[in-house]
Design a protein around this motif. Structure first.
Motif, PDB file in Angstrom:
ATOM      1  N   PHE A 101      -8.860  39.589 -17.113  1.00  0.00           N
ATOM      2  CA  PHE A 101     -10.116  40.303 -16.951  1.00  0.00           C
ATOM      3  C   PHE A 101     -10.362  41.156 -18.187  1.00  0.00           C
ATOM      4  CE2 PHE A 101      -9.099  39.181 -12.683  1.00  0.00           C
ATOM      5  CZ  PHE A 101     -10.277  39.179 -11.969  1.00  0.00           C
ATOM      6  N   THR A 102     -11.630  41.458 -18.441  1.00  0.00           N
ATOM      7  CA  THR A 102     -11.956  42.379 -19.531  1.00  0.00           C
ATOM      8  C   THR A 102     -11.892  43.801 -18.981  1.00  0.00           C
ATOM      9  OG1 THR A 102     -14.330  42.440 -19.048  1.00  0.00           O
ATOM     10  CG2 THR A 102     -13.541  40.676 -20.537  1.00  0.00           C
ATOM     11  N   GLU A 121     -14.915  44.507 -16.841  1.00  0.00           N
ATOM     12  CA  GLU A 121     -14.858  43.930 -15.491  1.00  0.00           C
ATOM     13  C   GLU A 121     -13.987  44.789 -14.575  1.00  0.00           C
ATOM     14  OE1 GLU A 121     -15.338  39.139 -16.295  1.00  0.00           O
ATOM     15  OE2 GLU A 121     -13.401  40.084 -16.751  1.00  0.00           O
ATOM     16  N   ILE A 122     -12.890  45.265 -15.105  1.00  0.00           N
ATOM     17  CA  ILE A 122     -11.989  46.098 -14.295  1.00  0.00           C
ATOM     18  C   ILE A 122     -12.623  47.442 -13.992  1.00  0.00           C
ATOM     19  CG2 ILE A 122      -9.739  47.248 -14.272  1.00  0.00           C
ATOM     20  CD1 ILE A 122      -8.747  44.805 -15.962  1.00  0.00           C
TER      21      ILE A 122
END
Length: 173
Positions: free
Chosen positions: A136-137, A140-141
């Motif tokens: 995940f980027t 996104e987190i």
């Protein structure tokens, strides 16, 4: 048979429990209409909920009259509560969209909580999610954490989070 159709349902307070309407965003309007038609066919007594009697009636209309109560109860237990249309859509949506159930997601989080505390520090989880498997980027987190139950110490309550993922809203106590 007619008397059953006019019989008032018991447990009205339980009926107030609802599944999240977020599931509606997973389908196009035509799909939702098709699900509504299927729900209406199954909801034989037209009370807005599918219960054991409705399932018996639908099986009977298909020519199967020897369905065991245990089988019907097992079907009904797949839902987290009474099966209104939103819950019906959640059940089928999860199966159609291939979404994991709450218990499966909870077990995945438990693997990272060997002490069984019920929470995982957000920094540890972020590091895992950015370096393992489907990476995940950070954006996104961070987006995920915005709607996550994180305490002042930075711990994610993964039990509540799993409920939110699968039901679309936090459990009301």
């Amino acid at each position: 048979m007619a008397s059953r159709k006019t019989k008032k349902k018991e447990g009205g307070a339980k009926r107030a429990q609802r599944a999240s309407s977020n599931v509606f965003s997973n389908f196009e309007q035509t799909q939702i209409q098709e699900f509504k038609e299927a729900f209406t066919l199954i909801d034989q007594n037209r009370d807005g909920f599918i219960d054991k009697e409705d399932l018996k009636d639908i099986y009977a209309s298909l020519g199967k009259t020897n369905v065991k109560d245990e089988e019907l109860e097992s079907m009904l237990k797949e839902a987290a509560g009474p099966i209104n249309f939103t819950m019906f859509l959640n059940l089928f949506g999860a199966k159609i969209l291939g979404m994991d159930g709450e218990e499966t997601i909870l077990n995945a989080f438990k693997m990272f909580d060997p002490d069984g505390k019920g929470h995982i520090h957000k920094d540890y989880l972020k590091r895992l999610m950015m370096t393992q498997a489907d990476k995940f980027t950070a954006e996104e987190i961070d987006q995920m954490f915005k709607s996550s139950p994180i305490d002042a110490a930075g711990n994610l309550d993964y039990k509540s989070f799993c409920y939110t993922i699968t039901h679309g809203e936090e459990k009301e106590d």
